[in-house]
Design an enzyme around this catalytic site. Structure first.
Site, PDB file in Angstrom:
ATOM      1  N   CYS A  85      -5.605   9.696 -27.586  1.00 52.46           N
ATOM      2  CA  CYS A  85      -6.819   9.638 -28.414  1.00 52.46           C
ATOM      3  C   CYS A  85      -8.024   9.165 -27.627  1.00 52.46           C
ATOM      4  CB  CYS A  85      -6.626   8.657 -29.575  1.00 52.46           C
ATOM      5  SG  CYS A  85      -5.210   8.963 -30.606  1.00 52.46           S
ATOM      6  N   GLU A 130     -14.209   5.294 -57.968  1.00 53.15           N
ATOM      7  CA  GLU A 130     -14.799   3.998 -57.688  1.00 53.15           C
ATOM      8  C   GLU A 130     -14.610   3.589 -56.226  1.00 53.15           C
ATOM      9  OE1 GLU A 130     -16.673   2.203 -59.438  1.00 53.15           O
ATOM     10  OE2 GLU A 130     -16.626   0.234 -58.493  1.00 53.15           O
TER      11      GLU A 130
END
Ligand SMILES: [Zn+2]
Length: 222
Positions: A85, A130
């Site tokens: 990565c 939410e």
């Protein structure tokens, strides 16, 4: 390994703790996934590749220069190799002012990416939740767009696509990129924000997949 100061030592211990937590949730299992955080010299602490993520120790991180991914310090164990990565993490650090990036191999991220493929779209739209408020700058009335990029044989080959979506104004408020059939990269300004964003985005992945499943079942009912 180079001597680390107390604040970097704390960061290393926090990253190790988060890897264990994320492993328990199935986000970095099978030696997949990874994490990075800020080193005290301005570099990036990078977990090694191909190892069981829940067993990484604080002294097993590399430090790399986020300008080009070059290795500054390496762990004492010569068998350890830096995460694949590296170039992706450094790109998020440079382009989004992140200091901590998480790479997830969660099933929910893969299934969320499938939604884009099913719609022949390059993104997933998330709304009416939410939990969107857990993403910096996003409200629960917003429609939040997450880019989905194609998987490649090697993780480092994702850089070109990732460069494109990070420059795309549609995704200016996103702190994550989904990689189809693979997982996701999620970042934050510091390790705690990366942790919060990682938790929030996994909730959102699960929510959009579950809602689509429910909508499909209703449509398929006679
Ligand atoms: Zn991966």
């Amino acid at each position: 390994m180079a001597t680390s100061t107390s604040s970097e030592r704390d960061t290393r211990e926090l990253l190790v703790e988060l890897l264990r937590v994320f492993y328990g949730k199935g986000w970095v299992s099978g030696t997949g996934g990874g994490i990075s955080g800020p080193a005290d010299d301005g570099g990036l602490l990078l977990a090694p590749t191909g190892v069981h993520k829940e067993r990484i120790q604080p002294d097993e991180f590399f430090t790399v220069d986020p300008a080009d991914g070059s290795i500054r310090t390496r762990p004492a164990d010569p068998a350890l190799r830096p995460s694949e990565c590296n170039s992706i993490f450094c790109l998020a650090v440079r382009e989004r002012a992140a200091t901590s990036v998480v790479h997830s191999h969660a099933l929910s991220a893969v299934l969320a990416g499938d939604l884009a493929a099913a719609a022949s779209s390059d993104h997933v739209a998330i709304r009416d939740l939410e939990m969107l408020k857990g993403i910096r700058g996003v409200g629960n009335r917003d429609t939040h767009l997450l880019p989905v990029i194609r998987n490649t044989p090697r993780e480092s080959e994702l850089v070109e696509q990732l460069t494109g979506v990070l420059a795309d104004p549609r995704f200016a408020s996103s702190f994550a990129v989904i990689v189809a059939d693979h997982g996701a990269y999620i970042w934050g300004a510091d390790v705690w924000e990366a942790k919060r964003h990682t938790e929030v985005y996994h909730f959102l992945f699960e929510a959009v997949v579950a809602r689509r499943d429910r909508a499909d079942r209703r449509r398929d009912q006679p």
